[in-house]
Enzyme design. Structure first.
Site, mmCIF file in Angstrom:
data_model
loop_
_atom_site.group_PDB
_atom_site.id
_atom_site.type_symbol
_atom_site.label_atom_id
_atom_site.label_comp_id
_atom_site.label_asym_id
_atom_site.label_seq_id
_atom_site.Cartn_x
_atom_site.Cartn_y
_atom_site.Cartn_z
ATOM 1 N N SER A 20 41.497 -2.569 49.065
ATOM 2 C CA SER A 20 41.807 -2.590 50.497
ATOM 3 C C SER A 20 42.970 -3.536 50.737
ATOM 4 O O SER A 20 42.861 -4.742 50.479
ATOM 5 C CB SER A 20 40.590 -3.049 51.300
ATOM 6 O OG SER A 20 41.000 -3.372 52.617
ATOM 7 N N HIS A 45 42.802 1.818 49.973
ATOM 8 C CA HIS A 45 42.035 1.821 51.217
ATOM 9 C C HIS A 45 42.852 1.100 52.290
ATOM 10 O O HIS A 45 43.283 -0.041 52.101
ATOM 11 C CB HIS A 45 40.695 1.121 50.987
ATOM 12 C CG HIS A 45 39.755 1.188 52.140
ATOM 13 N ND1 HIS A 45 38.953 2.269 52.405
ATOM 14 C CD2 HIS A 45 39.474 0.277 53.106
ATOM 15 C CE1 HIS A 45 38.215 2.040 53.474
ATOM 16 N NE2 HIS A 45 38.516 0.831 53.935
ATOM 17 N N ASP A 47 42.796 -0.095 56.218
ATOM 18 C CA ASP A 47 41.946 -0.347 57.386
ATOM 19 C C ASP A 47 42.767 -0.362 58.660
ATOM 20 O O ASP A 47 43.677 -1.178 58.808
ATOM 21 C CB ASP A 47 41.258 -1.708 57.230
ATOM 22 C CG ASP A 47 40.190 -1.678 56.167
ATOM 23 O OD1 ASP A 47 39.313 -0.802 56.232
ATOM 24 O OD2 ASP A 47 40.234 -2.537 55.261
ATOM 25 N N MET A 49 42.608 -1.031 62.614
ATOM 26 C CA MET A 49 41.772 -1.693 63.624
ATOM 27 C C MET A 49 42.529 -1.762 64.944
ATOM 28 O O MET A 49 43.722 -2.094 64.960
ATOM 29 C CB MET A 49 41.436 -3.104 63.169
ATOM 30 C CG MET A 49 40.766 -3.159 61.806
ATOM 31 S SD MET A 49 40.380 -4.849 61.384
ATOM 32 C CE MET A 49 39.678 -4.627 59.758
ATOM 33 N N HIS A 78 40.815 4.274 56.902
ATOM 34 C CA HIS A 78 39.557 3.973 57.595
ATOM 35 C C HIS A 78 39.871 3.584 59.035
ATOM 36 O O HIS A 78 40.388 2.492 59.286
ATOM 37 C CB HIS A 78 38.885 2.829 56.815
ATOM 38 C CG HIS A 78 37.605 2.332 57.392
ATOM 39 N ND1 HIS A 78 36.986 1.186 56.927
ATOM 40 C CD2 HIS A 78 36.799 2.816 58.379
ATOM 41 C CE1 HIS A 78 35.873 0.978 57.603
ATOM 42 N NE2 HIS A 78 35.728 1.941 58.501
ATOM 43 N N MET A 80 38.945 2.218 62.280
ATOM 44 C CA MET A 80 37.996 1.417 63.070
ATOM 45 C C MET A 80 38.568 1.302 64.472
ATOM 46 O O MET A 80 39.091 0.251 64.881
ATOM 47 C CB MET A 80 37.812 0.048 62.412
ATOM 48 C CG MET A 80 36.952 0.119 61.159
ATOM 49 S SD MET A 80 37.039 -1.374 60.170
ATOM 50 C CE MET A 80 38.525 -1.009 59.270
ATOM 51 N N MET A 149 29.248 1.006 55.534
ATOM 52 C CA MET A 149 29.723 -0.368 55.699
ATOM 53 C C MET A 149 28.645 -1.329 55.210
ATOM 54 O O MET A 149 27.496 -1.286 55.687
ATOM 55 C CB MET A 149 30.028 -0.669 57.175
ATOM 56 C CG MET A 149 31.216 0.070 57.760
ATOM 57 S SD MET A 149 32.775 -0.156 56.878
ATOM 58 C CE MET A 149 32.947 -1.946 56.869
ATOM 59 N N GLY A 154 35.550 -5.338 60.607
ATOM 60 C CA GLY A 154 36.505 -6.137 61.375
ATOM 61 C C GLY A 154 37.303 -7.124 60.533
ATOM 62 O O GLY A 154 38.442 -7.414 60.865
ATOM 63 N N GLY A 156 38.063 -8.863 56.391
ATOM 64 C CA GLY A 156 37.850 -8.909 54.952
ATOM 65 C C GLY A 156 37.135 -10.199 54.567
ATOM 66 O O GLY A 156 36.977 -11.100 55.399
ATOM 67 N N GLY A 157 36.688 -10.273 53.341
ATOM 68 C CA GLY A 157 36.138 -11.521 52.816
ATOM 69 C C GLY A 157 34.740 -11.876 53.258
ATOM 70 O O GLY A 157 34.317 -13.021 53.108
ATOM 71 N N ASP A 187 31.862 -0.167 51.506
ATOM 72 C CA ASP A 187 32.973 -0.998 51.971
ATOM 73 C C ASP A 187 32.458 -2.321 52.535
ATOM 74 O O ASP A 187 31.747 -2.330 53.550
ATOM 75 C CB ASP A 187 33.724 -0.214 53.064
ATOM 76 C CG ASP A 187 34.979 -0.897 53.557
ATOM 77 O OD1 ASP A 187 35.391 -1.915 52.986
ATOM 78 O OD2 ASP A 187 35.551 -0.371 54.539
ATOM 79 N N GLY A 188 32.834 -3.425 51.882
ATOM 80 C CA GLY A 188 32.512 -4.754 52.412
ATOM 81 C C GLY A 188 31.795 -5.626 51.395
ATOM 82 O O GLY A 188 30.703 -5.279 50.945
ATOM 83 N N GLY A 209 38.573 -5.584 48.873
ATOM 84 C CA GLY A 209 39.768 -6.235 49.397
ATOM 85 C C GLY A 209 39.912 -7.637 48.862
ATOM 86 O O GLY A 209 40.688 -7.904 47.945
HETATM 87 C C1 DX5 Z 1 36.215 -4.463 56.889
HETATM 88 C C2 DX5 Z 1 37.063 -3.423 56.241
HETATM 89 C C3 DX5 Z 1 37.074 -3.480 54.776
HETATM 90 C C4 DX5 Z 1 37.610 -4.758 54.199
HETATM 91 C C5 DX5 Z 1 36.811 -5.021 52.974
HETATM 92 O O1 DX5 Z 1 36.055 -4.195 58.226
HETATM 93 O O2 DX5 Z 1 36.640 -2.115 56.597
HETATM 94 O O3 DX5 Z 1 37.746 -2.366 54.184
HETATM 95 O O4 DX5 Z 1 38.973 -4.696 53.854
HETATM 96 O O5 DX5 Z 1 37.153 -6.260 52.562
HETATM 97 P P1 DX5 Z 1 36.310 -7.100 51.529
HETATM 98 O O6 DX5 Z 1 36.293 -6.352 50.234
HETATM 99 O O7 DX5 Z 1 37.114 -8.349 51.471
HETATM 100 O O8 DX5 Z 1 34.930 -7.292 52.097
HETATM 101 ZN ZN ZN Z 2 37.513 -0.389 55.373
#
Ligand code: DX5
Ligand code: ZN
Length: 232
Positions: A20, A45, A47, A49, A78, A80, A149, A154, A156-157, A187-188, A209
């Site tokens: 991601s 991937h 994201d 938002m 993706h 969101m 999810m 919303g 990463g990390g 994802d997540g 990510g």
């Molecule tokens: C979160 C995103 C994810 C995010 C995952 O809302 O949809 O795709 O980038 O990040 P990690 O792997 O850091 O949890």
């Molecule tokens: Zn995502």
């Protein structure tokens, strides 16, 4: 209906890993993408938002267009966003290979899936951690991918939620019962420790990510996730 131009493969019995770019060094995005592509990433991937469906902003179609002209990896986009119908055509035209919409968005999910199919690309639907997977059952004839999810979307990390394996198992049962070949992507919070939990529960595609791009060696981090997946 447009000709199918998607680079996203059909379910092929392999585990796909999708870095991601949310956690990438965005000043050096081209190099970051090349690095994970060379390390064996399957998809990228992306994201999207809107600051409304989730409390954060990220990328628009221009970023997808730049990625498209710089990589041959399939672009797993993706959405969101509260109103995905507004954005399907712009992201498809920009080069997305698959567009995932959330069942919790304000638009009609079936209408959105049909709009994605009309663009000649693959369809995905995502559920947040508290959404009952049963809502997906009537949608399976229209789906190429379900995105579970494993954090609240919303940012990463975040940490992989303990409730995720149960959610993934329910979706795996639903996919098997549908008799259709549908990717099950998670994802997540995916890293070398949590990847085996997601796969054991029935996932066959993993987004990562932070674990990849915030690592000192993203190529090594990606390989470690792949090595932690016993099926491959
Ligand atoms: C979160 C995103 C994810 C995010 C995952 O809302 O949809 O795709 O980038 O990040 P990690 O792997 O850091 O949890
Ligand atoms: Zn995502």
């Amino acid at each position: 209906m447009k000709k199918n131009t998607s680079k996203m493969p059909a379910v092929n019995g392999k585990i796909s890993i999708a870095p991601s770019i949310l956690s990438a060094d965005l000043c050096n995005l081209g190099q970051e993408v090349a690095r994970v592509a060379n390390a064996g990433a399957d998809w990228l991937h992306v994201d999207i938002m809107d600051g409304h469906f989730v409390p954060n902003l990220s990328f628009g179609p221009a970023v997808v267009r730049s990625l498209r002209s710089n990589t041959t990896l399939a672009l797993d986009v993706h959405l969101m966003v509260t109103n995905p119908l507004r954005f399907i055509e712009p992201f498809a035209k920009a080069g997305a290979d698959l567009l995932t919409v959330h069942v919790e968005s304000q638009d009609d999910t079936l209408e959105a899936l049909k709009a994605i199919q009309a663009q000649g690309i693959k369809t995905g639907v995502s559920i947040k951690p508290d959404t009952d997977p049963d809502v997906l059952a009537p949608l399976t004839p229209y789906l190429d991918l379900i995105l579970v999810m494993s954090v609240y979307p919303g940012f990463g990390g975040q940490t992989f939620l303990e409730s995720s394996p149960a959610q993934i198992k329910k979706v795996r049962q639903l996919i098997n019962a549908s008799g259709k070949q549908i990717w099950l992507e998670v994802d997540g919070g995916i890293n070398a420790q949590t990847a085996p939990l997601a796969l054991a529960a029935g996932a066959d595609a993993l987004v990562a990510g932070h674990a990849i791009f915030s690592s000192a060696d993203p190529a090594l981090a990606l390989k470690q996730i792949r090595q932690a997946t016993p099926e491959i």
